[in-house]
Enzyme design. Structure first.
Site, PDB file in Angstrom:
ATOM      1  CB  SER A   1       3.601   5.736   7.397  1.00 21.29           C
ATOM      2  OG  SER A   1       3.297   5.822   5.895  1.00 21.29           O
TER       3      SER A   1
ATOM      4  CG  ASN B   1       4.317   1.066   9.529  1.00 21.50           C
ATOM      5  OD1 ASN B   1       3.353   0.704   8.471  1.00 21.50           O
ATOM      6  ND2 ASN B   1       3.810   2.326  10.056  1.00 21.50           N
TER       7      ASN B   1
ATOM      8  CG  ASN C   1       3.134   4.849   1.849  1.00 20.91           C
ATOM      9  OD1 ASN C   1       3.985   4.351   0.767  1.00 20.91           O
ATOM     10  ND2 ASN C   1       2.309   3.877   2.419  1.00 20.91           N
ATOM     11  CB  THR C   2       4.027  10.416   5.184  1.00 19.04           C
ATOM     12  OG1 THR C   2       2.863  10.092   5.331  1.00 19.04           O
ATOM     13  CG2 THR C   2       4.281  12.031   5.295  1.00 19.04           C
TER      14      THR C   2
ATOM     15  CE  LYS D   1       2.589   0.042  12.759  1.00 18.92           C
ATOM     16  NZ  LYS D   1       1.077  -0.071  12.452  1.00 18.92           N
TER      17      LYS D   1
ATOM     18  CG  PHE E   1      -0.390   9.025   7.115  1.00 20.26           C
ATOM     19  CD1 PHE E   1      -0.487   7.778   7.145  1.00 20.26           C
ATOM     20  CD2 PHE E   1       0.556   9.987   7.816  1.00 20.26           C
ATOM     21  CE1 PHE E   1       0.484   7.422   8.136  1.00 20.26           C
ATOM     22  CE2 PHE E   1       1.455   9.386   8.558  1.00 20.26           C
ATOM     23  CZ  PHE E   1       1.345   8.001   8.522  1.00 20.26           C
TER      24      PHE E   1
ATOM     25  CG  ASN F   1      -0.446   0.692   2.482  1.00 19.38           C
ATOM     26  OD1 ASN F   1      -0.615   1.906   2.356  1.00 19.38           O
ATOM     27  ND2 ASN F   1       0.196  -0.089   3.323  1.00 19.38           N
TER      28      ASN F   1
HETATM   29  C1  LIG Z   1      -3.445  -1.199   3.613  1.00 18.57           C
HETATM   30  C2  LIG Z   1      -2.631  -0.758   4.750  1.00 18.57           C
HETATM   31  C3  LIG Z   1      -2.485   0.525   5.303  1.00 18.57           C
HETATM   32  C4  LIG Z   1      -1.860   0.809   6.480  1.00 18.57           C
HETATM   33  N1  LIG Z   1      -2.307   2.154   6.944  1.00 18.57           N
HETATM   34  C5  LIG Z   1      -1.448   2.195   8.227  1.00 18.57           C
HETATM   35  C6  LIG Z   1      -1.456   3.356   8.870  1.00 18.57           C
HETATM   36  O1  LIG Z   1      -2.295   4.255   8.527  1.00 18.57           O
HETATM   37  N2  LIG Z   1      -0.989   3.681  10.026  1.00 18.57           N
HETATM   38  C7  LIG Z   1      -0.005   2.845  10.504  1.00 18.57           C
HETATM   39  O2  LIG Z   1       0.659   2.704  11.583  1.00 18.57           O
HETATM   40  N3  LIG Z   1      -0.016   1.552   9.766  1.00 18.57           N
HETATM   41  C8  LIG Z   1      -0.622   1.222   8.617  1.00 18.57           C
HETATM   42  N4  LIG Z   1      -0.361   0.081   8.155  1.00 18.57           N
HETATM   43  C9  LIG Z   1       0.538  -0.961   8.645  1.00 18.57           C
HETATM   44  C10 LIG Z   1      -0.050  -2.051   9.563  1.00 18.57           C
HETATM   45  O3  LIG Z   1      -0.648  -1.279  10.785  1.00 18.57           O
HETATM   46  C11 LIG Z   1       1.007  -3.114  10.055  1.00 18.57           C
HETATM   47  O4  LIG Z   1       2.051  -2.555  10.819  1.00 18.57           O
HETATM   48  C12 LIG Z   1       1.563  -3.515   8.761  1.00 18.57           C
HETATM   49  O5  LIG Z   1       0.606  -3.740   7.605  1.00 18.57           O
HETATM   50  C13 LIG Z   1       2.216  -5.197   9.128  1.00 18.57           C
HETATM   51  O6  LIG Z   1       1.258  -6.216   9.689  1.00 18.57           O
HETATM   52  P1  LIG Z   1       0.286  -7.034   8.542  1.00 18.57           P
HETATM   53  O7  LIG Z   1       1.657  -7.868   7.952  1.00 18.57           O
HETATM   54  O8  LIG Z   1      -0.479  -7.869   9.548  1.00 18.57           O
HETATM   55  O9  LIG Z   1      -0.334  -6.293   7.703  1.00 18.57           O
HETATM   56  C14 LIG Z   1      -1.122  -0.148   7.063  1.00 18.57           C
HETATM   57  C15 LIG Z   1      -1.150  -1.471   6.282  1.00 18.57           C
HETATM   58  C16 LIG Z   1      -1.868  -1.865   5.234  1.00 18.57           C
HETATM   59  C17 LIG Z   1      -1.664  -3.096   4.680  1.00 18.57           C
END
Ligand SMILES: Cc1cc2nc3c(=O)[nH]c(=O)nc-3n(C[C@H](O)[C@H](O)[C@H](O)COP(=O)(O)O)c2cc1C
Length: 361
Positions: free
Chosen positions: A168, A235, A170-171, A206, A109, A105
């Protein structure tokens, strides 16, 4: 059965449309209400019914956390919420990698901003679980550190804990806040925000999985001396393991799901070793099975979170993982999560043990 079908149907939609549909469904309080085993855990003064939660990014605007808790999760972390509303990156910005059981992704934000989130949080109070509020900086902010103060000051009163998301990918520039130069002032800003909110809630930080050992040492040192209550590891990753096969593997953004599991568990284990019990640890990254949650607990996680597993497997995942976890504890002859937490500090050894344990009858 019906929820398995619903999850399959959702996979026919483009990923962002499926995400929006899932949030709306849970917002309307529609979803399975499975029985889950009682696996109580405590950390940072919080008591939770079980160690499994929804990671940030799913309920970005605090719209459906009550419904998500109803799926069996012991906690839900909403956000990332930014002070001002912002659209995020152009679409498409989220990709399923079914061949790799992964997601990429680059949402960036997308947030309705803290006032909309605050209104939602004020309205939905009758939920059963622990609520985390994850905050971040606006993309165009002239002073990102200040954004954390402002968001914490506005939102901490609604939260059981607050997470500062500085990881993140992406920022632009956000992950620089993980460096020594910025960390102290970030933590100071969060403290000030908390005082302005007039509440005392645990603060979690985080972090990214792409940090060197020296960065991890610095972060743990800073967190312990600044009285941060917990570290969430991790993350999404900007790396692309050679094992990836899916046609979307080279999309820009953060990779999550199965290819992140070993890397995130290794970072978690190293944080646990550096933290020496002085700080709570929340493990996230690639959890889709009970043994994976178990491995993170064995290396020292107090809590475990997931996101991609929910997106790829559907709403029954919490109940399945918690039943599997309860069975693994029983096989190892213990009754509580606390009894095994941190008992296998080496990530590889913990993963091997948890996996083998899951294979035996
Ligand atoms: C589509 C998507 C959007 C995410 N958006 C955020 C976010 O806004 N803030 C954040 O701290 N982590 C965000 N994450 C990261 C997740 O919280 C997590 O740390 C990461 O995906 C690893 O866990 P997973 O393998 O179970 O997905 C996002 C992950 C995904 C897949």
């Amino acid at each position: 059965m019906i929820w398995r079908l619903a999850a399959s149907a959702a996979r026919l939609l483009p990923p962002e449309a499926a995400h929006i549909a899932a949030v709306r469904t849970l917002q309307a309080n529609i979803g399975p209400r499975p029985d889950v085993p009682s696996l109580p855990v405590s950390l940072a003064g919080l008591d939770l019914a079980n160690p499994l939660g929804v990671a940030a990014g799913f309920d970005k605007n605090a719209a459906c956390y009550k419904g998500a808790m109803g799926l069996g999760f012991g906690h839900v972390e909403v956000g990332t919420i930014t002070p001002l509303a912002q659209p995020g990156n152009p679409k498409p910005r989220v990709f399923r990698l079914p061949q790799d059981a992964a997601v990429i992704n680059r949402y960036g934000f997308n947030s309705l901003g803290m006032e909309v989130a605050a209104a939602n949080l004020a309205r939905i109070r009758d939920y059963a679980g622990i609520l985390g509020v994850n905050v971040g900086a606006n993309k165009t902010s002239a002073n990102p550190t200040e954004d954390y103060r402002v968001a914490v000051a506005r939102l901490a009163c609604f939260a059981d804990y607050v997470t500062l998301n500085i990881s993140s990918p992406n920022t632009p520039g956000l992950r620089d806040l993980q460096t020594s130069e910025h960390l102290a002032s970030l933590l100071e800003a969060a403290r000030t925000g908390m005082q302005e909110a007039g509440v005392a809630r645990p603060i979690f930080l985080k972090i990214a999985p792409d940090l060197e050992q020296a960065d991890l040492e610095l972060i743990v040192d800073h967190c312990v001396s600044a009285g941060v209550d917990g570290i969430i590891a991790t993350n999404t990753t900007i790396s692309r393991p050679d094992s990836l096969r899916d046609r979307h593997a080279m999309q820009n953004g953060g990779l999550s799901g199965q290819p992140l599991f070993n890397m995130a568990t290794d970072v978690l284990a190293r944080i646990a070793q550096l933290g020496k019990g002085r700080i709570a640890i929340i493990g996230v990254g690639g959890v889709a099975h009970g043994w994976q949650a178990y491995a993170k607990i064995l290396v020292g996680a107090d809590l475990v979170q997931l996101y991609s597993g929910l997106a790829l497997d559907g709403p029954l995942i919490a109940s399945r993982i918690l039943h599997e976890l309860a069975a693994l504890l029983q096989k190892d002859g213990v009754r509580t999560v606390a009894a095994v937490r941190g008992t296998i500090p080496d990530a590889k050894a913990a993963i091997t043990h948890a996996f083998r344990c899951a294979q035996t009858d």
